[in-house]
Design an enzyme around this catalytic site. Structure first.
Site, short mmCIF file in Angstrom:
data_model
loop_
_atom_site.label_atom_id
_atom_site.label_comp_id
_atom_site.label_asym_id
_atom_site.label_seq_id
_atom_site.Cartn_x
_atom_site.Cartn_y
_atom_site.Cartn_z
N LEU A 1 -11.58 5.13 6.00
CA LEU A 1 -12.11 6.48 6.19
C LEU A 1 -11.77 7.01 7.58
O LEU A 1 -12.35 7.98 8.05
CB LEU A 1 -13.62 6.51 5.96
CG LEU A 1 -14.08 6.06 4.58
CD1 LEU A 1 -15.59 6.13 4.47
CD2 LEU A 1 -13.43 6.91 3.48
N ASP B 1 -4.26 11.51 9.67
CA ASP B 1 -5.66 11.34 10.06
C ASP B 1 -6.02 12.21 11.26
O ASP B 1 -7.08 12.84 11.29
CB ASP B 1 -5.92 9.86 10.40
CG ASP B 1 -5.53 8.94 9.24
OD1 ASP B 1 -5.37 9.45 8.12
OD2 ASP B 1 -5.38 7.73 9.47
N GLU C 1 -1.82 7.00 18.73
CA GLU C 1 -2.54 5.93 18.01
C GLU C 1 -1.65 4.74 17.68
O GLU C 1 -2.13 3.64 17.44
CB GLU C 1 -3.22 6.51 16.75
CG GLU C 1 -4.33 5.59 16.27
CD GLU C 1 -5.22 6.19 15.18
OE1 GLU C 1 -5.45 7.41 15.21
OE2 GLU C 1 -5.67 5.42 14.32
N HIS D 1 0.30 7.00 1.73
CA HIS D 1 1.46 6.28 2.27
C HIS D 1 2.73 7.13 2.20
O HIS D 1 3.81 6.59 1.95
CB HIS D 1 1.68 4.95 1.54
CG HIS D 1 0.75 3.87 2.03
ND1 HIS D 1 0.97 3.17 3.19
CD2 HIS D 1 -0.42 3.40 1.53
CE1 HIS D 1 -0.01 2.30 3.37
NE2 HIS D 1 -0.87 2.42 2.38
N SER E 1 -11.05 4.93 13.09
CA SER E 1 -10.27 4.75 14.32
C SER E 1 -9.71 6.07 14.84
O SER E 1 -9.78 6.36 16.04
CB SER E 1 -9.14 3.74 14.10
OG SER E 1 -8.49 4.00 12.89
C1 GLA Z 1 -3.53 5.14 7.42
C2 GLA Z 1 -2.62 5.87 8.41
C3 GLA Z 1 -2.18 7.21 7.84
C4 GLA Z 1 -1.61 7.06 6.42
C5 GLA Z 1 -2.55 6.25 5.55
C6 GLA Z 1 -1.96 5.95 4.19
O1 GLA Z 1 -4.73 5.83 7.29
O2 GLA Z 1 -3.30 6.09 9.63
O3 GLA Z 1 -1.25 7.80 8.72
O4 GLA Z 1 -0.34 6.51 6.48
O5 GLA Z 1 -2.89 5.01 6.15
O6 GLA Z 1 -1.75 7.12 3.48
#
Ligand code: GLA
Length: 379
Positions: free
Chosen positions: A105, A151, A140, A13, A108
């Site tokens: 994980l 991600d 996204e 986060h 998406s």
């Molecule tokens: C999701 C979001 C990421 C990140 C995490 C928490 O996976 O897609 O961008 O913020 O939560 O670290």
């Protein structure tokens, strides 16, 4: 083509606050077979019956499907690439994945990236990995979460046997070799984060709270107009000083969120050196501290995640924490290879044997191997 999931080792986060994070791609992945179409239609089929076929036309404004629908992740990349590169030809694809859904994980983002790479391939688009990762991070958000760029960057840019420190603004990945004898165990809480409902609302609330806490602290330090990011603030003051400052200027949730963000950023830096120096105990300690902070200050854990963390630690894992956005999903635990069976057995006996779930235990509990990023190959 193949597109992997990821586990975030530490730095939770804080990507949307522009601060560095430390994930790795895993062997679990999405695989797609595809062929180019001569029109601008995308047709998606999934080997899993619960994801029924979807079809849409590429354009600069694609009507979203209902919240949580799997088509939205494909539409997200289609719309973004269309806006950026102009009219596109579509594809037919058959998709299969061994990544658990809504488990933290990044299934998406694996789909967003898979669709992006298929469009890049069928349209002969020339685009660099980092540029595509940035475009897809923005893309996204079409699906709801106002997320950061972790991600998409790790899904595209990961290298085998390494985790990557990801810096933002500008985006950069620094691979760090994961020591051979380290094992990262992933354990699903069996609680699915409701990505179209409560979890989405809470996630987006956290992003707003972090931004609000930042501007309040900047204001109170008399730095308005000169500094506008957590990164710039942390370049001037230590995390410890800043948390002290927040005690004076922030209250309630904002104070807690701010404290998590600045301290988690500090932990990422320490974790990078710990891995580089092969200091497993140090790395594990940072993971466990991160979990406590996510539980108490960021408030994104749940009873099942906390229980898994406790079991893993009791069984000899050096550290454990929730990974991903939280509100359900998975934990990740670190241990030496010789401890792995003990930790897996403890989790099986003390958690999974008491619960009912669909599918096999290997879908819920497995060892994550640091893997390479997404790629396309031709038959
Ligand atoms: C999701 C979001 C990421 C990140 C995490 C928490 O996976 O897609 O961008 O913020 O939560 O670290």
């Amino acid at each position: 083509m193949k597109s992997p999931g990821r586990v975030n080792l530490i730095g939770e986060h804080i990507d949307y606050a522009g601060l560095s994070v430390f994930p790795m791609a895993v062997e679990r992945q999405m695989i797609a077979c595809f062929r180019r179409r001569s029109d601008s239609i995308v047709r998606l089929m999934n080997v899993e019956a619960r994801f029924s076929p979807r079809e849409f036309t590429l354009s600069s404004t694609i009507e979203p499907s209902a919240g949580g629908d799997w088509a939205n992740y494909a539409k997200a990349s289609g719309q973004e690439l269309f806006r950026h590169f102009g009219p596109l030809q579509g594809f037919d694809a058959l998709v299969s994945s061994d990544l658990p859904v809504a488990a933290g994980l990044s299934s998406s983002s694996a789909l967003v990236i898979a669709c992006a790479l298929m469009l890049v391939q069928v349209n002969g688009i020339s685009v660099g990995t980092l540029e595509l990762a940035e475009l897809m991070a923005r893309a996204e958000r079409y699906a709801g979460p106002q997320g950061g760029g972790m991600d998409q960057a790790i899904c595209l840019g990961a290298r085998k046997n390494t985790a990557s420190v990801i810096d933002f603004h500008p985006l950069r990945l620094t691979p760090v070799t994961v020591p051979d004898e380290w094992r990262f165990i992933v354990a699903a809480s069996l609680v699915q984060a409701d990505k179209a409902g409560a979890a989405l609302k809470e996630y987006n609330r956290r992003t707003r709270e972090c931004a609000e806490a930042l501007s309040t602290v900047i204001e109170s330090l008399g730095l308005a107009g000169r500094i506008d990011s957590y990164g710039a603030l942390l370049a001037h003051r230590t995390a410890e000083d800043l948390s002290g400052e927040a005690e004076q200027t922030l209250e309630g949730d904002l104070r807690k969120r701010f404290r998590h963000v600045v301290k988690e950023s500090d932990r990422v830096k320490k974790a990078e050196s710990a891995m580089t120096n092969g200091d497993r105990a140090g790395f594990g300690r940072l993971m466990s501290e991160s979990h406590l902070s996510l539980r108490h200050d960021f408030e994104v854990s749940c009873a099942e995640l906390d229980e898994l963390v406790d079991i893993a630690q009791d069984a000899g894992a050096e550290g454990a924490r929730l990974t991903g956005a939280g509100f359900g999903g998975c934990v990740i635990a670190l241990c030496h290879e010789t401890r792995m069976e003990t930790v897996l057995t403890a989790l099986t006996e003390r958690f999974y044997s008491k619960r009912r779930f669909e599918g096999s235990l290997e879908d819920q509990l497995f060892v994550a191997r640091p893997s390479e990023g997404a790629s396309v190959s031709s038959l």
